[in-house]
Design an enzyme around this catalytic site. Structure first.
Site, mmCIF file in Angstrom:
data_model
loop_
_atom_site.group_PDB
_atom_site.id
_atom_site.type_symbol
_atom_site.label_atom_id
_atom_site.label_comp_id
_atom_site.label_asym_id
_atom_site.label_seq_id
_atom_site.Cartn_x
_atom_site.Cartn_y
_atom_site.Cartn_z
ATOM 1 N N TYR A 160 0.831 -1.210 0.000
ATOM 2 C CA TYR A 160 0.000 0.000 0.000
ATOM 3 C C TYR A 160 0.863 1.258 0.000
ATOM 4 C CZ TYR A 160 -3.692 3.252 1.421
ATOM 5 O OH TYR A 160 -4.583 4.296 1.483
ATOM 6 N N LYS A 164 0.904 4.258 -2.925
ATOM 7 C CA LYS A 164 0.578 5.657 -2.641
ATOM 8 C C LYS A 164 1.791 6.563 -2.878
ATOM 9 C CE LYS A 164 -3.715 5.073 -1.838
ATOM 10 N NZ LYS A 164 -4.705 5.612 -2.788
#
Length: 255
Positions: A160, A164
């Site tokens: 993740y 991002k």
């Protein structure tokens, strides 16, 4: 001075509009005057969101199903919107997912799933709508980043965080490349936000207290906390702002 925060007459596309964050951002745009096209793969969910926006704002909102990981699907959405409204002024990429694994055991398939949605999907949507904005010579794109795009975090979040971080740099690169076209590209970077996917945290008093204690403002964020930043970046008030991320995090990244 004119009402620089008003979005009346603007056409806004919100991908990931069926999620907790996407719904709040779409509603915020509608309440401040925009005509909102709500999109995701879940037809029933986006139709419910569009109906809610129309009811609460009095402005038009429609639902168009789309898979942002497919260039053909995104192109179809853009074609429908342009044929109906003639333009797209605002794009909000609110889709996103997380799959957590210990880094030593992280399956490549899950890593690819994350990048497929969070990064590839963002770029496909930016490309498809960006072409329309290029012809118009104006537009505002708002991507969904995260505090995890600039700060590492344990607990199986390596994938993740990587996605991002990529969204952060895609946002900056497009902002520079498209600045001469008067297309602004920015991002919103939330801390933990309570959505259907994170509701288990709010429902666990000890866990909620732990997460809230890490935030200087002492609480966990809600989807509606992000709406103001989105409306601002979409509006003329942010007309000279591009390549930036507004971190809506209760002061977390200031530490």
């Amino acid at each position: 001075m004119k009402d620089i925060f008003k979005l009346s007459g603007k056409i806004a596309v919100v991908t990931g509009g069926a999620g907790g964050i996407g719904e709040a951002l779409a509603l915020g745009l509608g309440v401040h005057g925009a005509t909102v096209i709500v999109s995701s793969r879940n037809k029933d969910a986006i139709e419910a969101v569009a109906a809610k926006i129309t009811k609460e704002s009095g402005n038009e909102a429609i639902a168009i199903p789309c898979d942002v990981t497919s260039e053909a699907s995104m192109a179809d959405l853009v074609d429908v919107v342009v044929k109906k409204y003639g333009r797209i002024d605002i794009l909000v990429n609110a889709m996103g997912m997380n799959i957590k694994h210990d880094a030593f055991e992280y399956p490549v398939e899950d890593w690819e799933k994350l990048f497929n949605v969070n990064v590839k999907g963002t770029m496909i949507a930016c490309k498809a709508v960006g072409r329309v904005m290029k012809e118009q010579k104006c537009g505002s794109i708002i991507n969904l980043s995260s505090v995890r795009g600039i700060r590492g975090y344990s607990g199986g979040n390596s994938g993740y965080c990587a996605t991002k971080g990529a969204v952060e740099l895609v946002t900056k690169a497009l902002a520079i490349e498209w600045a001469p076209l008067n297309i602004r590209v920015n991002a919103i970077g939330p801390a933990l936000i309570i959505t259907p996917g994170t509701k288990h945290i709010a429902d666990n008093p000890e866990l909620a207290k732990k997460y809230a204690a890490a935030v200087p403002m002492g609480r966990i964020g809600l989807p509606e906390d992000l709406a103001g930043a989105c409306v601002f970046l979409a509006s003329d008030a942010a007309g000279f702002i591009s390549g930036q991320t507004i971190f809506v995090d209760g002061g977390l990244t200031a530490q």
